[in-house]
Design a protein around this motif. Sequence first.
Motif, PDB file in Angstrom:
ATOM      1  N   ILE A 204       0.846  -1.201   0.000  1.00  0.00           N
ATOM      2  CA  ILE A 204       0.000   0.000   0.000  1.00  0.00           C
ATOM      3  C   ILE A 204       0.882   1.252   0.000  1.00  0.00           C
ATOM      4  CG2 ILE A 204      -1.608   1.344   1.413  1.00  0.00           C
ATOM      5  CD1 ILE A 204      -2.915  -1.319   2.187  1.00  0.00           C
ATOM      6  N   TRP A 205       1.956   1.221   0.803  1.00  0.00           N
ATOM      7  CA  TRP A 205       2.880   2.359   0.914  1.00  0.00           C
ATOM      8  C   TRP A 205       3.479   2.706  -0.454  1.00  0.00           C
ATOM      9  CZ3 TRP A 205       3.912   5.496   4.952  1.00  0.00           C
ATOM     10  CH2 TRP A 205       5.055   6.291   4.893  1.00  0.00           C
TER      11      TRP A 205
ATOM     12  N   ALA B  61      -0.010   4.841  -7.929  1.00  0.00           N
ATOM     13  CA  ALA B  61      -1.291   4.969  -8.627  1.00  0.00           C
ATOM     14  C   ALA B  61      -1.695   6.434  -8.753  1.00  0.00           C
ATOM     15  CB  ALA B  61      -2.367   4.175  -7.888  1.00  0.00           C
ATOM     16  N   TYR B  62      -1.470   7.224  -7.712  1.00  0.00           N
ATOM     17  CA  TYR B  62      -1.802   8.654  -7.769  1.00  0.00           C
ATOM     18  C   TYR B  62      -0.946   9.363  -8.817  1.00  0.00           C
ATOM     19  CZ  TYR B  62      -2.421  13.506  -6.432  1.00  0.00           C
ATOM     20  OH  TYR B  62      -2.689  14.861  -6.464  1.00  0.00           O
TER      21      TYR B  62
ATOM     22  N   GLY C 123       2.138   1.331  -3.538  1.00  0.00           N
ATOM     23  CA  GLY C 123       1.113   1.310  -4.578  1.00  0.00           C
ATOM     24  C   GLY C 123       0.255   2.551  -4.652  1.00  0.00           C
ATOM     25  N   VAL C 124      -0.124   3.110  -3.508  1.00  0.00           N
ATOM     26  CA  VAL C 124      -1.008   4.284  -3.517  1.00  0.00           C
ATOM     27  C   VAL C 124      -0.312   5.495  -4.148  1.00  0.00           C
ATOM     28  CG1 VAL C 124      -2.245   5.924  -2.052  1.00  0.00           C
ATOM     29  CG2 VAL C 124      -2.495   3.467  -1.654  1.00  0.00           C
TER      30      VAL C 124
END
Length: 47
Positions: free
Chosen positions: A25-26, A32-33, A28-29
């Motif tokens: 998540i650290w 993706a942004y 990937g987010v």
Amino acid sequence: MSTPEITGAAAWGPMQWVGAVLAWIWVGVPFAYGLYQLVLKIPALFG
């Protein structure tokens, strides 16, 4: 003939799974942004 044990491939505990998910998540987010922002700016390159 027996199957040898694979060293270092023991089953993960719950905290290791939580850490792995948080790590993805650290990374990937923000990725993706950034990709989303890049896609938004593509039309300005051709307009």
